[in-house]
Motif scaffolding. Structure first.
Motif, PDB file in Angstrom:
ATOM      1  N   PHE A 181      10.086   0.870  -1.640  1.00 13.03           N
ATOM      2  CA  PHE A 181      10.368   1.747  -1.453  1.00 13.03           C
ATOM      3  C   PHE A 181      10.359   3.388  -1.536  1.00 13.03           C
ATOM      4  CE2 PHE A 181      13.638   5.137  -1.019  1.00 13.03           C
ATOM      5  CZ  PHE A 181      14.314   4.213   0.611  1.00 13.03           C
ATOM      6  N   ALA A 182       9.232   3.625  -2.477  1.00 14.56           N
ATOM      7  CA  ALA A 182       8.685   5.131  -2.853  1.00 14.56           C
ATOM      8  C   ALA A 182       7.747   5.085  -1.631  1.00 14.56           C
ATOM      9  CB  ALA A 182       8.121   5.621  -3.826  1.00 14.56           C
ATOM     10  N   ILE A 183       6.722   3.400  -1.817  1.00 19.30           N
ATOM     11  CA  ILE A 183       5.776   3.787  -0.238  1.00 19.30           C
ATOM     12  C   ILE A 183       6.489   3.945   0.738  1.00 19.30           C
ATOM     13  CG2 ILE A 183       3.800   2.399  -0.210  1.00 19.30           C
ATOM     14  CD1 ILE A 183       4.197   1.093  -2.577  1.00 19.30           C
ATOM     15  N   VAL A 184       7.367   2.952   1.270  1.00 20.70           N
ATOM     16  CA  VAL A 184       7.360   2.717   2.406  1.00 20.70           C
ATOM     17  C   VAL A 184       8.345   4.774   2.906  1.00 20.70           C
ATOM     18  CG1 VAL A 184       9.574   1.830   4.555  1.00 20.70           C
ATOM     19  CG2 VAL A 184       8.188   0.126   2.182  1.00 20.70           C
ATOM     20  N   ASP A 185       9.479   4.948   1.937  1.00 18.07           N
ATOM     21  CA  ASP A 185       9.392   6.117   2.024  1.00 18.07           C
ATOM     22  C   ASP A 185       8.737   7.199   1.701  1.00 18.07           C
ATOM     23  OD1 ASP A 185      11.897   8.181   2.443  1.00 18.07           O
ATOM     24  OD2 ASP A 185      12.114   8.587  -0.195  1.00 18.07           O
ATOM     25  N   ARG A 186       7.651   7.527   1.354  1.00 19.95           N
ATOM     26  CA  ARG A 186       5.959   8.294   1.411  1.00 19.95           C
ATOM     27  C   ARG A 186       6.523   8.884   0.467  1.00 19.95           C
ATOM     28  NH1 ARG A 186       7.480   6.911   6.896  1.00 19.95           N
ATOM     29  NH2 ARG A 186       5.995   6.808   8.376  1.00 19.95           N
ATOM     30  N   SER A 187       6.917   8.396  -0.175  1.00 18.20           N
ATOM     31  CA  SER A 187       7.525   9.465  -1.635  1.00 18.20           C
ATOM     32  C   SER A 187       6.723   9.285  -2.734  1.00 18.20           C
ATOM     33  CB  SER A 187       9.066   9.311  -2.409  1.00 18.20           C
ATOM     34  OG  SER A 187       9.378   8.378  -2.201  1.00 18.20           O
ATOM     35  N   MET A 188       5.344   8.203  -2.762  1.00 17.39           N
ATOM     36  CA  MET A 188       4.626   8.084  -4.041  1.00 17.39           C
ATOM     37  C   MET A 188       3.264   8.745  -3.363  1.00 17.39           C
ATOM     38  SD  MET A 188       2.570   4.699  -5.501  1.00 17.39           S
ATOM     39  CE  MET A 188       4.904   4.057  -5.953  1.00 17.39           C
ATOM     40  N   PRO A 189       3.008  10.253  -3.785  1.00 17.76           N
ATOM     41  CA  PRO A 189       1.374  10.861  -2.867  1.00 17.76           C
ATOM     42  C   PRO A 189       0.129  10.359  -3.579  1.00 17.76           C
ATOM     43  CG  PRO A 189       2.932  12.445  -4.537  1.00 17.76           C
ATOM     44  CD  PRO A 189       3.108  10.881  -4.833  1.00 17.76           C
ATOM     45  N   VAL A 190       0.350   9.442  -4.929  1.00 15.75           N
ATOM     46  CA  VAL A 190      -0.650   8.476  -5.511  1.00 15.75           C
ATOM     47  C   VAL A 190      -0.700   7.894  -6.247  1.00 15.75           C
ATOM     48  CG1 VAL A 190      -2.219  11.442  -5.834  1.00 15.75           C
ATOM     49  CG2 VAL A 190      -0.700  10.554  -7.404  1.00 15.75           C
ATOM     50  N   LEU A 191      -1.158   7.284  -6.943  1.00 15.77           N
ATOM     51  CA  LEU A 191      -0.701   5.601  -7.573  1.00 15.77           C
ATOM     52  C   LEU A 191      -0.444   6.203  -9.233  1.00 15.77           C
ATOM     53  CD1 LEU A 191      -4.304   3.936  -6.405  1.00 15.77           C
ATOM     54  CD2 LEU A 191      -1.498   3.469  -5.836  1.00 15.77           C
ATOM     55  N   PHE A 192       0.521   5.420  -9.285  1.00 18.92           N
ATOM     56  CA  PHE A 192       0.847   6.372 -10.436  1.00 18.92           C
ATOM     57  C   PHE A 192       1.049   4.894 -11.295  1.00 18.92           C
ATOM     58  CE2 PHE A 192       3.773   8.868  -8.272  1.00 18.92           C
ATOM     59  CZ  PHE A 192       3.988   9.473  -8.700  1.00 18.92           C
ATOM     60  N   THR A 193      -0.108   4.496 -12.107  1.00 16.36           N
ATOM     61  CA  THR A 193      -0.880   3.076 -13.029  1.00 16.36           C
ATOM     62  C   THR A 193      -1.879   3.864 -12.629  1.00 16.36           C
ATOM     63  OG1 THR A 193      -0.741   1.262 -13.021  1.00 16.36           O
ATOM     64  CG2 THR A 193      -1.248   1.647 -10.284  1.00 16.36           C
TER      65      THR A 193
ATOM     66  N   LEU B 169       1.674  -1.121   6.466  1.00 16.90           N
ATOM     67  CA  LEU B 169       2.725  -0.013   6.436  1.00 16.90           C
ATOM     68  C   LEU B 169       1.466   1.073   7.975  1.00 16.90           C
ATOM     69  CD1 LEU B 169       4.739  -0.340   3.777  1.00 16.90           C
ATOM     70  CD2 LEU B 169       5.296  -0.934   6.246  1.00 16.90           C
ATOM     71  N   GLU B 170       0.316   0.432   7.811  1.00 18.51           N
ATOM     72  CA  GLU B 170      -0.858   1.504   8.189  1.00 18.51           C
ATOM     73  C   GLU B 170      -0.164   3.213   7.583  1.00 18.51           C
ATOM     74  OE1 GLU B 170      -1.183   0.912  11.848  1.00 18.51           O
ATOM     75  OE2 GLU B 170      -1.575  -0.875  11.952  1.00 18.51           O
ATOM     76  N   LEU B 171      -0.866   3.280   6.350  1.00 16.16           N
ATOM     77  CA  LEU B 171       0.071   4.524   5.777  1.00 16.16           C
ATOM     78  C   LEU B 171      -0.798   5.267   5.501  1.00 16.16           C
ATOM     79  CD1 LEU B 171       3.512   4.347   4.706  1.00 16.16           C
ATOM     80  CD2 LEU B 171       3.575   5.001   5.998  1.00 16.16           C
ATOM     81  N   LYS B 172      -1.177   6.667   4.840  1.00 14.16           N
ATOM     82  CA  LYS B 172      -1.611   7.876   4.365  1.00 14.16           C
ATOM     83  C   LYS B 172      -1.386   7.898   3.086  1.00 14.16           C
ATOM     84  CE  LYS B 172      -3.631  10.315   7.648  1.00 14.16           C
ATOM     85  NZ  LYS B 172      -2.457  10.866   9.227  1.00 14.16           N
ATOM     86  N   THR B 173      -0.804   7.514   2.400  1.00 13.10           N
ATOM     87  CA  THR B 173      -0.220   7.646   1.201  1.00 13.10           C
ATOM     88  C   THR B 173       0.404   6.955   0.492  1.00 13.10           C
ATOM     89  OG1 THR B 173       1.988   8.641   1.828  1.00 13.10           O
ATOM     90  CG2 THR B 173       0.384  10.006   0.775  1.00 13.10           C
ATOM     91  N   PRO B 174       0.477   5.545  -0.469  1.00 14.15           N
ATOM     92  CA  PRO B 174      -0.283   7.361  -1.810  1.00 14.15           C
ATOM     93  C   PRO B 174      -1.863   7.289  -1.382  1.00 14.15           C
ATOM     94  CG  PRO B 174       0.726   4.640  -2.606  1.00 14.15           C
ATOM     95  CD  PRO B 174       0.509   4.785  -1.436  1.00 14.15           C
ATOM     96  N   ARG B 175      -2.326   8.036  -2.281  1.00 17.68           N
ATOM     97  CA  ARG B 175      -3.963   7.766  -2.198  1.00 17.68           C
ATOM     98  C   ARG B 175      -4.167   7.502  -3.566  1.00 17.68           C
ATOM     99  NH1 ARG B 175      -5.266  11.081   2.065  1.00 17.68           N
ATOM    100  NH2 ARG B 175      -3.414  12.813   2.471  1.00 17.68           N
ATOM    101  N   GLU B 176      -5.846   7.045  -2.789  1.00 19.90           N
ATOM    102  CA  GLU B 176      -5.906   5.915  -4.315  1.00 19.90           C
ATOM    103  C   GLU B 176      -6.542   6.795  -5.221  1.00 19.90           C
ATOM    104  OE1 GLU B 176      -8.681   2.698  -2.324  1.00 19.90           O
ATOM    105  OE2 GLU B 176      -9.144   2.181  -4.804  1.00 19.90           O
TER     106      GLU B 176
END
Ligand code: NAP
Length: 388
Positions: A178-190, A244-251
């Motif tokens: 959901f956080a990815i779809v909602d674009r609320s994950m700007p970068v990788l939390f891992t 989803l062809e999203l720009k975020t999360p950035r790598e």
């Protein structure tokens, strides 16, 4: 020990949840007549209330018990103890006294970090464990104890990170998704290389059927029910992003101390917002943030050695992603939880659009159809129907 418990009716706890709901749906559609279950909700049978359990089991005298109930993952010690531990114990005692099998859903949370962990790898019981972990761990230990001292016929099924449709509460993996779809994950939390084991909810009912039908093999045993190959968290996140062809999360891999710091600030903000009377909550899964940075993979060797045959050996989280994306994105759009990805949502009769723009015309059309039969249209017996 009973050789075939499945001709009679069992009781399933937690039937409104992700796992219990998946089981219930399978038993209703694919195993009707072979495996029947009653699934009282927590209003009818609360695991916090021993009298509820006594009354219900004395009345129904089921042939087996499957426990998929849990308290919310971030519950306080009392709820976690009462539902996840004490409730388990009550059910196990009931099963023991009725002489029936008790099937218990557990979690990889009771295991340490590490690779290819076999079933006997468990965390030591310590006071500082999270409430959920502590209660699930104590439940496993007590089931083993009751087996040793009283011959309890139990099976523990340990799940990794679960994926599947119909998680209406949006928890665990689906919260991350959901956080990815909602674009609320700007970068990788891992971190690069962090690997985990995943469990396919769709396959679990097949395993539970096997477990119920072959008690001699599965009694007194614990199984890691996970896909054969572990999955890299960053690869999974980036695959979802690319679908989803999203720009975020950035790598960009956010180091754990920075993630923890950011979380602290967020938690303070949330507290401030709630003081203004606005309801806001941090996702419960963030209490397990450290696990995003650590590898924990479970061995599926014991499962593969068992008589269980995987109904879909090629299916993994990656092969299921397109269907999961379609299901959840559509659902979250319908619930106005996310900005629409695709405004042309699935509505073959375009009735949702009429409902939105021309309700009077829709009402007239439906009234004109009111002489059509209703019950006769019901696809009774068509097992493969998708549920809502
Ligand atoms: N989902 C995962 O990622 C995951 C991962 C590893 C292990 N597991 C394990 O899988 C099992 C099922 O998890 P889930 O994700 O399906 O949980 P879930 O979706 O949160 O569902 C929890 C269920 O527990 C029921 N429940 C809550 N309080 C209760 C009470 N006092 N008495 C009786 N029932 C109560 C709820 O019923 P009401 O709606 O009626 O309250 C609901 O049906 C658990 O044992 C969990 O530890 C899950």
């Amino acid at each position: 020990m009973t050789s075939s418990v499945t001709e009679k009716t069992g009781v399933l706890l937690g039937g409104s949840g992700l796992i219990g709901g998946t089981l219930l749906y399978y038993f209703k559609t694919q195993a009707e007549g072979r495996i029947n279950v009653l699934a009282p909700n927590s209003k009818k049978l609360s695991l916090r209330d021993p009298d509820d359990i006594r009354r219900y089991f004395e009345k129904t005298k089921p042939a087996f018990i499957i426990n998929c109930a849990i308290a919310a993952i971030d519950s306080d010690p009392q709820l976690a103890y009462e539902i996840n531990y004490q409730g388990t114990l009550y059910l196990a005692k009931a099963a023991q006294e009725l002489g029936i099998p008790y099937i218990h859903l557990s979690s990889a949370a009771v295991m340490p970090n590490g690779q290819n962990l076999a079933e006997d790898n468990r965390l030591p019981l310590r006071p500082d464990l999270p409430n959920y972990t502590k209660a699930k761990l104590m439940a496993e230990l007590s089931l083993e104890h009751l087996h040793k001292v009283g011959g309890l016929d139990y099976t523990i099924i340990r799940l990794g990170i679960v994926y599947g449709a119909h998680d209406h509460k949006i928890q665990g993996f689906h919260r991350l998704f959901f956080a990815i779809v909602d674009r609320s994950m700007p970068v990788l939390f891992t971190k690069q290389g962090a690997m985990h084991s995943y469990s396919n909810a769709r396959k679990l009912p097949y395993f539970i059927s096997q477990v119920l039908e072959n008690r001699a093999e599965f009694s007194g045993q614990t199984y890691n029910f996970v896909d054969k190959n572990p999955v890299s968290l960053s690869a999974l996140i980036l695959t979802i992003k690319s679908y989803l062809e999203l720009k975020t999360p950035r790598e960009i891999y956010l180091p754990f101390p920075l993630a923890q710091f950011g979380l602290g600030i967020m938690a303070r903000l949330v507290r401030l917002i709630t003081r203004l009377g606005i309801e806001a909550r941090m996702p419960a899964e963030l209490m397990f943030l450290k696990n995003f940075y650590e590898t924990q993979t479970l061995s599926a060797a014991k499962l593969r050695r068992s008589s269980f045959r995987d109904p879909d050996p090629e299916a993994t989280i990656f092969t299921e992603l397109p269907a999961l994306i379609e299901y959840y994105v559509t659902r979250w759009e319908h619930l106005n939880l996310i900005e629409p990805f695709n405004k042309e949502f699935f509505d073959p009769r375009r009735r949702a659009e009429e409902f939105l723009h021309t309700p009077a015309q829709l009402l007239q059309e439906i009234h004109e159809e009111s002489d059509q039969p209703f019950l006769k249209q019901c696809p009774l017996g068509s097992a493969g129907q998708e549920r809502a």
